[in-house]
Design a protein around this motif. Structure first.
Motif, PDB file in Angstrom:
ATOM      1  N   LEU A 160       0.842  -1.186   0.000  1.00 44.95           N
ATOM      2  CA  LEU A 160       0.000   0.000   0.000  1.00 44.95           C
ATOM      3  C   LEU A 160       0.884   1.245   0.000  1.00 44.95           C
ATOM      4  N   SER A 161       0.472   2.268  -0.726  1.00 42.73           N
ATOM      5  CA  SER A 161       1.203   3.534  -0.707  1.00 42.73           C
ATOM      6  C   SER A 161       0.688   4.396   0.439  1.00 42.73           C
ATOM      7  N   VAL A 162       1.487   4.492   1.509  1.00 40.17           N
ATOM      8  CA  VAL A 162       1.134   5.313   2.679  1.00 40.17           C
ATOM      9  C   VAL A 162       2.377   6.114   3.057  1.00 40.17           C
ATOM     10  N   PRO A 163       2.613   7.276   2.420  1.00 37.88           N
ATOM     11  CA  PRO A 163       3.802   8.063   2.738  1.00 37.88           C
ATOM     12  C   PRO A 163       3.891   8.365   4.230  1.00 37.88           C
ATOM     13  N   GLU A 206      -3.471  10.207   8.469  1.00 37.39           N
ATOM     14  CA  GLU A 206      -4.658  10.406   7.626  1.00 37.39           C
ATOM     15  C   GLU A 206      -5.043   9.158   6.851  1.00 37.39           C
ATOM     16  N   LYS A 207      -4.066   8.464   6.280  1.00 35.34           N
ATOM     17  CA  LYS A 207      -4.358   7.378   5.342  1.00 35.34           C
ATOM     18  C   LYS A 207      -4.444   6.009   5.997  1.00 35.34           C
ATOM     19  N   LEU A 208      -3.679   5.773   7.058  1.00 32.77           N
ATOM     20  CA  LEU A 208      -3.592   4.419   7.587  1.00 32.77           C
ATOM     21  C   LEU A 208      -4.863   3.932   8.279  1.00 32.77           C
ATOM     22  N   PRO A 209      -5.486   4.703   9.175  1.00 34.30           N
ATOM     23  CA  PRO A 209      -6.635   4.151   9.917  1.00 34.30           C
ATOM     24  C   PRO A 209      -7.772   3.612   9.051  1.00 34.30           C
ATOM     25  N   PRO A 210      -8.210   4.309   8.001  1.00 34.75           N
ATOM     26  CA  PRO A 210      -9.278   3.704   7.191  1.00 34.75           C
ATOM     27  C   PRO A 210      -8.843   2.427   6.478  1.00 34.75           C
ATOM     28  N   THR A 230     -10.472  -8.157  10.995  1.00 33.65           N
ATOM     29  CA  THR A 230     -10.743  -6.979  10.183  1.00 33.65           C
ATOM     30  C   THR A 230     -11.953  -7.214   9.288  1.00 33.65           C
ATOM     31  N   LEU A 231     -12.890  -6.272   9.322  1.00 37.15           N
ATOM     32  CA  LEU A 231     -14.124  -6.345   8.538  1.00 37.15           C
ATOM     33  C   LEU A 231     -14.325  -5.020   7.823  1.00 37.15           C
ATOM     34  N   TYR A 232     -14.549  -5.087   6.521  1.00 37.88           N
ATOM     35  CA  TYR A 232     -14.855  -3.905   5.726  1.00 37.88           C
ATOM     36  C   TYR A 232     -16.307  -3.998   5.274  1.00 37.88           C
ATOM     37  N   LEU A 233     -17.084  -2.975   5.563  1.00 37.37           N
ATOM     38  CA  LEU A 233     -18.469  -2.871   5.106  1.00 37.37           C
ATOM     39  C   LEU A 233     -18.509  -1.818   4.012  1.00 37.37           C
ATOM     40  N   LEU A 234     -18.861  -2.234   2.787  1.00 34.03           N
ATOM     41  CA  LEU A 234     -18.753  -1.358   1.635  1.00 34.03           C
ATOM     42  C   LEU A 234     -20.051  -1.322   0.845  1.00 34.03           C
ATOM     43  N   ASP A 235     -20.530  -0.120   0.583  1.00 30.35           N
ATOM     44  CA  ASP A 235     -21.712   0.128  -0.232  1.00 30.35           C
ATOM     45  C   ASP A 235     -21.230   0.396  -1.648  1.00 30.35           C
ATOM     46  N   VAL A 236     -21.598  -0.482  -2.596  1.00 31.07           N
ATOM     47  CA  VAL A 236     -21.017  -0.426  -3.941  1.00 31.07           C
ATOM     48  C   VAL A 236     -21.872   0.358  -4.933  1.00 31.07           C
ATOM     49  N   ARG A 237     -22.867   1.063  -4.458  1.00 35.97           N
ATOM     50  CA  ARG A 237     -23.719   1.828  -5.357  1.00 35.97           C
ATOM     51  C   ARG A 237     -23.017   3.094  -5.850  1.00 35.97           C
ATOM     52  N   GLU A 287      -7.317   0.822  -2.532  1.00 38.14           N
ATOM     53  CA  GLU A 287      -7.663   2.158  -2.057  1.00 38.14           C
ATOM     54  C   GLU A 287      -8.720   2.128  -0.958  1.00 38.14           C
ATOM     55  N   TRP A 288      -9.378   0.977  -0.776  1.00 35.69           N
ATOM     56  CA  TRP A 288     -10.375   0.827   0.281  1.00 35.69           C
ATOM     57  C   TRP A 288     -10.013  -0.265   1.285  1.00 35.69           C
ATOM     58  N   VAL A 289      -9.376  -1.312   0.816  1.00 40.27           N
ATOM     59  CA  VAL A 289      -9.129  -2.494   1.640  1.00 40.27           C
ATOM     60  C   VAL A 289      -7.622  -2.694   1.751  1.00 40.27           C
ATOM     61  N   GLY A 290      -7.067  -2.464   2.940  1.00 41.50           N
ATOM     62  CA  GLY A 290      -5.630  -2.490   3.102  1.00 41.50           C
ATOM     63  C   GLY A 290      -5.066  -3.759   3.702  1.00 41.50           C
ATOM     64  N   VAL A 291      -5.913  -4.601   4.267  1.00 41.01           N
ATOM     65  CA  VAL A 291      -5.438  -5.779   4.995  1.00 41.01           C
ATOM     66  C   VAL A 291      -5.730  -7.031   4.179  1.00 41.01           C
ATOM     67  N   ARG A 292      -4.684  -7.647   3.655  1.00 38.11           N
ATOM     68  CA  ARG A 292      -4.874  -8.943   3.010  1.00 38.11           C
ATOM     69  C   ARG A 292      -5.314  -9.949   4.057  1.00 38.11           C
TER      70      ARG A 292
END
Length: 532
Positions: free
Chosen positions: A42-45, A51-55, A278-285, A312-317
């Motif tokens: 993942l690109s996380v400068p 800003e980028k890591l927590p989501p 880790t759980l990602y809840l994503l609305d794909v509309r 860009e949404w899911v960082g954890v394999r």
């Protein structure tokens, strides 16, 4: 600050193959990242970690691995990550060069999805038309529909003549309204290759009766053939009628069942949300639908872009994903691709009650006090001998910045600040001030001889006070390597860059085969005789 341990490239790769939870962070700027990185990095400068890591990595107990290529960022990155509360942080042995001795490194961005698209075409033989052939067909046959599978903003910038915007996750949802006759030929295009291939194959997978082909090499191929694009078009594929919706759902359900997509109810999602995984809840509309109303805890990830740029949404394999829509089509089709991309993914049953829960997001409980040194616009204007340093992305800086401000690369900030002449105060700014605030303490620690401050509200506060911005781009404290210039976006790309990008994509299948860690699996077509 030192991490609990280091991790070897071999151990990291075993995590991927075994589908264990792990997140790999490249803490350099996006430019060097796009030159070379491992498949699932993942690109996380380092300057944007807060800003980028927590989501991307919502659980503080997730194993996190950081690396650079010898720039000296990793120790700073570990300190900032552990300060957020992450408890299992490791450094990759040998950094990028150490990894390259045992695994493939890749160019560009969103590589897993792009490599997967090439694999899909090689296995499913996704039909396509070269730009001159597509142009001839469009000129001679009025019964052709061109559906542009990119984001609307990309379509609006430049498009194939006669094309209509229909982002990839919307294709099956809208195709029976956009092309109601089975005799209509459907051409799916994007800027390069991936979304054209995946979009075309989505419709073929779902057994749409129309002839469907991809525009080979997208708008890049069109441009390289000397054909003209249109600009600022606003046509969109229409939403489905009730009958078109029912038809699309039948097709989506049949394909999802064939692939093995599992639907779950709200009770199951609620149980997962309370587990330490880790759980990602994503609305794909479509974003406009999401803005009007959406379920608590679900982030918007339009289906086509989620498949195109999952990282860009899911960082954890190794994480679990649940998708949501209101029609039973878009989530199923998106899930069918994510499963083939190696993710554990489920669809929330559209008839189920949406759970009033949020996934376990441990970092939300971490207290982060505002750092000292905040100043207002009025206070900034009262300072004398002040130097303003802007941490905006370089394209944003070029477009407009506080007059006299210097551009600085976030990761190089602590080094480059030392080159500023004088002894007056230095004020950091950024678009909304958050990035400036996140970096002021570290800058202060490395430059104790100067007063380090940051602008509350950032450059946006300057504009809200009715103050003008400058587009003078002569003040570069750092080299602008923060943004990778994508050859498939915009209208001013060099022909060599566009052709080079296509050549690189064609080679991705061989890289995947040599790497051996992707866990991709392309599902074959449904057997003959499946009833829709």
């Amino acid at each position: 600050m030192t991490p609990d341990k280091s991790i070897s490239p071999q151990e990291l790769r075993h995590h991927w193959v075994n589908r264990d939870e792990i997140a790999l962070l490249d803490v350099r700027e996006e430019g060097p990242y796009s030159d070379a990185h491992p498949l699932f990095a993942l690109s996380v400068p380092v300057s944007e970690i807060e800003e980028k890591l927590p989501p991307l990595v919502p659980r503080l107990s997730t194993p996190v691995v950081v690396y650079d290529d010898g720039e000296g960022y990793v120790d700073r990155a570990v300190a900032r990550i552990t300060a957020l509360g992450y408890s299992h942080v490791s450094i990759l042995d040998g950094g990028l060069s150490g990894y390259a001795r045992v695994g493939e490194v890749y160019r560009d961005v969103n590589v897993p999805s792009k490599a997967f698209g090439e694999l899909v075409e090689s296995i499913r033989h996704t039909p396509s038309l070269a730009a001159p052939d597509a142009k001839k067909l469009l000129d001679q046959n009025p019964d052709v529909v061109v559906l542009d599978a990119r984001r609307y903003e990309e379509y609006h910038t430049m498009s194939i003549p006669g094309g209509r915007s229909c982002p990839g996750g919307e294709l099956l949802y809208r195709v029976f309204e956009a092309a109601p006759s089975p005799e209509t030929t459907v051409i799916v295009n994007c800027a390069g290759r991936t979304r054209s291939i995946v979009g075309t194959q989505s419709l073929l997978n779902a057994s749409v009766p129309n002839k469907v082909v991809a525009l080979r090499n997208g708008t890049i191929g069109w441009t390289l053939e000397g054909l003209q694009l249109e600009h600022r078009r606003e046509e969109r594929a229409p939403p489905p009628s009730p009958e078109a919706l029912r038809k699309a759902r039948r097709h989506a359900e049949a394909w999802a069942q064939h692939v093995g997509v599992v639907t779950v109810d709200g009770c199951q999602v609620g149980q997962w949300a309370s587990e330490s995984r880790t759980l990602y809840l994503l609305d794909v509309r479509d974003p406009s639908e999401y803005t009007q109303s959406h379920a608590k805890g679900f982030a918007n990830a339009p289906g086509g872009q989620l498949v195109q740029a999952t990282d860009e949404w899911v960082g954890v394999r190794g994480a679990r994903i649940v998708l949501y829509d209101t029609d039973g089509i878009r989530a199923r089709m998106t899930a069918s691709w994510l499963l083939q991309l190696g993710w554990e993914v489920y669809v929330l049953d559209a008839n189920s009650t949406v759970p009033d829960v949020e996934p376990l997001v441990e970092w939300k409980g971490v207290s982060r006090d505002a750092p000292a040194g905040a100043i207002t616009i009025d206070e900034l204007q009262s300072l004398s001998d002040v130097t303003i340093v802007d941490l905006a992305r370089s394209p944003v800086y070029r477009k407009g910045h506080i007059p006299g401000a210097w551009f600085a690369s976030g990761p190089e900030l602590v080094h480059d600040l030392k080159t500023i002449p004088g002894d007056g105060p230095i004020v950091l700014t950024s678009p909304d001030g958050q990035l400036a605030a996140a970096n002021v303490d570290e800058a202060r620690d490395h430059l104790p001889s100067r007063q380090l401050l940051y602008l509350t509200g950032g450059t946006a506060a300057w504009v809200s006070h009715g103050l003008a911005l400058s587009s003078d781009d002569s003040r570069w404290l750092s080299s602008p390597i923060d943004v990778y210039q994508r050859p498939y976006e915009g209208t001013s790309n060099a022909r060599e860059a566009m052709q080079g990008y296509l050549d690189w994509e064609y080679g991705l299948v061989a890289q995947l085969a040599n790497d051996g860690v992707s866990c991709f699996h392309v599902v074959r077509e449904m057997p003959d005789g499946v009833h829709m």
